[in-house]
Scaffold this active site. Structure first.
Site, PDB file in Angstrom:
ATOM      1  N   LYS A 226       0.871  -1.184   0.000  1.00  0.00           N
ATOM      2  CA  LYS A 226       0.000   0.000   0.000  1.00  0.00           C
ATOM      3  C   LYS A 226       0.897   1.219   0.000  1.00  0.00           C
ATOM      4  CE  LYS A 226      -4.579   0.561   0.479  1.00  0.00           C
ATOM      5  NZ  LYS A 226      -5.624  -0.433   0.167  1.00  0.00           N
TER       6      LYS A 226
HETATM    7  P1  NAD Z   1     -13.559   7.137  -2.100  1.00  0.00           P
HETATM    8  O1  NAD Z   1     -12.511   8.164  -1.913  1.00  0.00           O
HETATM    9  O2  NAD Z   1     -14.140   6.910  -3.446  1.00  0.00           O
HETATM   10  O3  NAD Z   1     -14.778   7.451  -1.087  1.00  0.00           O
HETATM   11  C1  NAD Z   1     -14.600   7.636   0.274  1.00  0.00           C
HETATM   12  C2  NAD Z   1     -15.939   8.026   0.889  1.00  0.00           C
HETATM   13  O4  NAD Z   1     -15.778   8.077   2.316  1.00  0.00           O
HETATM   14  C3  NAD Z   1     -16.464   9.397   0.469  1.00  0.00           C
HETATM   15  O5  NAD Z   1     -17.860   9.331   0.317  1.00  0.00           O
HETATM   16  C4  NAD Z   1     -16.110  10.290   1.681  1.00  0.00           C
HETATM   17  O6  NAD Z   1     -16.979  11.401   1.827  1.00  0.00           O
HETATM   18  C5  NAD Z   1     -16.308   9.302   2.813  1.00  0.00           C
HETATM   19  N1  NAD Z   1     -15.589   9.701   4.032  1.00  0.00           N
HETATM   20  C6  NAD Z   1     -14.283  10.070   4.153  1.00  0.00           C
HETATM   21  N2  NAD Z   1     -14.013  10.394   5.433  1.00  0.00           N
HETATM   22  C7  NAD Z   1     -15.160  10.205   6.130  1.00  0.00           C
HETATM   23  C8  NAD Z   1     -15.528  10.391   7.492  1.00  0.00           C
HETATM   24  N3  NAD Z   1     -14.655  10.818   8.384  1.00  0.00           N
HETATM   25  N4  NAD Z   1     -16.807  10.115   7.850  1.00  0.00           N
HETATM   26  C9  NAD Z   1     -17.702   9.696   6.947  1.00  0.00           C
HETATM   27  N5  NAD Z   1     -17.417   9.504   5.637  1.00  0.00           N
HETATM   28  C10 NAD Z   1     -16.168   9.765   5.247  1.00  0.00           C
HETATM   29  O7  NAD Z   1     -12.941   5.784  -1.510  1.00  0.00           O
HETATM   30  P2  NAD Z   1     -13.318   4.272  -1.884  1.00  0.00           P
HETATM   31  O8  NAD Z   1     -12.443   3.815  -2.984  1.00  0.00           O
HETATM   32  O9  NAD Z   1     -14.795   4.126  -2.003  1.00  0.00           O
HETATM   33  O10 NAD Z   1     -12.798   3.514  -0.560  1.00  0.00           O
HETATM   34  C11 NAD Z   1     -13.582   3.479   0.629  1.00  0.00           C
HETATM   35  C12 NAD Z   1     -12.972   2.453   1.575  1.00  0.00           C
HETATM   36  O11 NAD Z   1     -12.956   1.168   0.949  1.00  0.00           O
HETATM   37  C13 NAD Z   1     -11.537   2.715   2.004  1.00  0.00           C
HETATM   38  O12 NAD Z   1     -11.361   2.249   3.326  1.00  0.00           O
HETATM   39  C14 NAD Z   1     -10.730   1.857   1.047  1.00  0.00           C
HETATM   40  O13 NAD Z   1      -9.450   1.524   1.567  1.00  0.00           O
HETATM   41  C15 NAD Z   1     -11.628   0.650   0.951  1.00  0.00           C
HETATM   42  N6  NAD Z   1     -11.437  -0.161  -0.246  1.00  0.00           N
HETATM   43  C16 NAD Z   1     -11.557   0.380  -1.492  1.00  0.00           C
HETATM   44  C17 NAD Z   1     -11.400  -0.437  -2.608  1.00  0.00           C
HETATM   45  C18 NAD Z   1     -11.601   0.092  -4.015  1.00  0.00           C
HETATM   46  O14 NAD Z   1     -11.574  -0.732  -4.947  1.00  0.00           O
HETATM   47  N7  NAD Z   1     -11.843   1.380  -4.226  1.00  0.00           N
HETATM   48  C19 NAD Z   1     -11.086  -1.798  -2.440  1.00  0.00           C
HETATM   49  C20 NAD Z   1     -10.998  -2.315  -1.152  1.00  0.00           C
HETATM   50  C21 NAD Z   1     -11.173  -1.485  -0.062  1.00  0.00           C
END
Ligand code: NAD
Length: 515
Positions: free
Chosen positions: A182
């Site tokens: 990461k």
């Molecule tokens: P993203 O940046 O597209 O979206 C993040 C979302 O979280 C946004 O809606 C933001 O407003 C919200 N957010 C941020 N801080 C916050 C807080 N303090 N309180 C409430 N909401 C909050 O990110 P993503 O790609 O959707 O990833 C979200 C999670 O899933 C992360 O933990 C990431 O590591 C995990 N993840 C993502 C993927 C992927 O393929 N994108 C894969 C596995 C895990």
């Protein structure tokens, strides 16, 4: 041996995020009697790369503090061709392009100007800036390092170590031939323009190029990055290479038009739903009509919501970093997606202000009656206090590490079920593997083909984890848990880690250690 605990300023012992996250590892290592040398190999990352990237940052206009406005109330407005010259940033600032000064009539006093219809701004000089960058490569015994790139202001070495280790467990659970990594940049992406982010991304790859590659370390999107950033990384990595087309697999999560996989964009959300389908099937309770609370409406949250709504579930509330919305009869998800993701005015891509729902507080969000909670934002959100008040039946961890140790303990005492992140959100990395395979084989699979493989993968590994948890060794046409059960019942998080550790340990035991 557990890592030493850190003392905080009050003298009380406080565990770091990494130490907390590794508790499950140590617990599962005891349960499986992990080989002591394998345990040492996995306890800390293979490599911790910390480096710096620099870029030239443009001049920007920053809104004037309210208390200063009085002093400039007589400042005449400047006429600037706003549409071409001022580029809005998601944090409310504007980039000032030099061409703004052509044919402009500017009145500036003490570095402050008034822009018609927008108000008073202070000019902040740009110039070269330095940002801290990271790439933690945790383990590669099962295959090339694999993991996302995060651009966020709160990242740290400790956080990236945690997330990199989770990728090692996740790729093992998904049974794909990758390791864990990461990385990213410590930056608030909302405060910079696309061009500035592009320059930083190019610099990141320029510095890290020797440590990445389709058989070495393969980045993907994570919080604050997307397919566009992956395209920039691929271009920078392959530029000038003689056989650049053979190197497409250096990043995954690319746009389908340049070698990405069908289904990758929604894969993590799709994987969350496949896990929930299995959970619901076991209970004989259909997902249609289930009430869902969702935290985060980015890539993972919005895809999970769209797919669940398509199956007839009701998304009753959504919380994101800017606010919380609630509609007890179910939020119209396609309209919310249009409002958040297809709306140029919504610079922060927030659910806040959505007309089809009422605004509520974050504390009220956790109190709502529902069947399912999907945390799909950042880590550490479900702590002891939140776990104490939740009224849901299951927490399906779309985000990485959303539940703290206290949260875990209380959820389990309150008999709220848990689908742990390392299986629940493994859909993204699984389809990343399919993308990598298609790149290496120069193939293009249909979305149906991708999803049917993903469904099989998530559901069979989920079934193995449930069998480990229930101590129910068995072989069915879709899975075989006999090699992984440990002779006693376990909680789901430990069971998932047992599966990961047994698959990883096999490599060390069968291949041995090079001395
Ligand atoms: P993203 O940046 O597209 O979206 C993040 C979302 O979280 C946004 O809606 C933001 O407003 C919200 N957010 C941020 N801080 C916050 C807080 N303090 N309180 C409430 N909401 C909050 O990110 P993503 O790609 O959707 O990833 C979200 C999670 O899933 C992360 O933990 C990431 O590591 C995990 N993840 C993502 C993927 C992927 O393929 N994108 C894969 C596995 C895990």
């Amino acid at each position: 041996m557990r890592a030493a605990r850190k003392e905080n300023s009050q003298g009380a012992s406080k565990k770091s995020v990494y130490q907390e996250a590794m508790e499950t590892f140590h617990r599962a290592a005891e349960v499986v009697g992990l080989h002591p040398r394998v345990r040492l190999e996995l306890e800390e990352p293979d490599f911790e790369h910390i480096f710096y990237v620099t870029a030239d940052i443009r001049d920007r206009l920053v809104p004037l503090e309210q208390e200063e406005e009085e002093r400039f109330k007589d400042l005449p407005a400047s006429s600037v061709k706003a549409s071409e010259a001022l580029e809005p940033l998601a944090n409310g600032n504007f980039l000032l392009h030099r061409r703004a000064l052509l044919q402009a009539d500017i009145t500036m006093r003490e570095g402050v100007i008034r822009i018609p219809k927008r108000g008073l701004f202070r000019l902040e000089r740009g110039g070269p800036r330095k940002f801290k960058a990271y790439r933690i490569q945790h383990n590669q015994v099962r295959g090339p390092y694999k993991g996302g790139i995060r651009y966020h202001r709160d990242v740290s070495l400790d956080l990236f170590k945690t997330l990199a280790a989770e990728m090692t467990w996740k790729t093992a659970i998904a049974d794909i031939p990758f390791g864990g990594a990461k990385g990213g940049i410590r930056i608030d992406p909302f405060a910079y323009s696309r061009e500035e982010i592009e320059h930083l991304t190019l610099r990141y790859v320029y510095k890290f190029k020797n440590f990445m590659g389709p058989y070495l370390d393969i980045p993907a999107p994570d919080v604050g990055t997307n397919g566009e950033i992956m395209a920039i990384m691929m271009r920078q990595y392959t530029d000038g290479e003689r056989e650049k087309h053979s190197l497409k697999g250096v990043v995954t999560g690319k746009d389908v038009r340049i070698g990405g996989s069908e289904g990758r964009l929604r894969a993590t959300g799709q994987g969350v739903v496949y896990s929930l389908e299995e959970w619901a099937r076991e209970r004989g309770a259909p997902l249609a009509g289930a009430r869902v609370l969702l935290q985060g409406f980015g890539n993972v949250g919005s895809s999970a919501a769209e797919i669940l709504a398509g199956l007839g579930a009701k998304i009753v509330a959504v919380n994101d970093v800017n606010g919380t919305i609630h509609n007890d009869s179910g939020i119209d998800v396609p309209k919310l997606i249009a409002y958040v993701h297809e709306n140029r005015e919504n610079l922060r891509r927030s659910v806040s202000g959505f007309p089809g729902a009422a605004a509520i507080s974050k504390s009220d969000f956790w109190l709502l009656d529902a069947d399912i909670l999907i945390p799909a934002a950042l880590g550490g959100e479900i702590d002891g206090n939140v776990a104490e008040v939740l009224k849901v039946k299951v927490v399906a961890e779309g985000a990485n590490g959303p539940t703290t140790l206290d949260g875990d303990r209380i959820l389990s005492a309150r008999k709220i079920e848990l689908i742990p992140d390392i299986i629940c959100n493994a859909g993204g990395v699984t389809v990343s593997y399919y993308e990598w395979l298609q790149n290496q084989r120069v193939e293009h699979w249909s979305e149906g083909e991708v999803n049917s493989r993903l469904e099989r993968a998530i559901k069979s590994n989920y079934a193995i984890i449930r069998d480990i948890a229930a101590d129910r060794p068995q072989k069915t046409p879709i899975h075989d848990s006999r090699r992984f059960c440990v002779g006693r019942k376990l909680d789901m998080r430990t069971a998932a880690m047992v599966l990961a550790l047994k698959r990883i340990e096999a490599h060390y035991l069968l291949e041995g250690f090079s001395q």
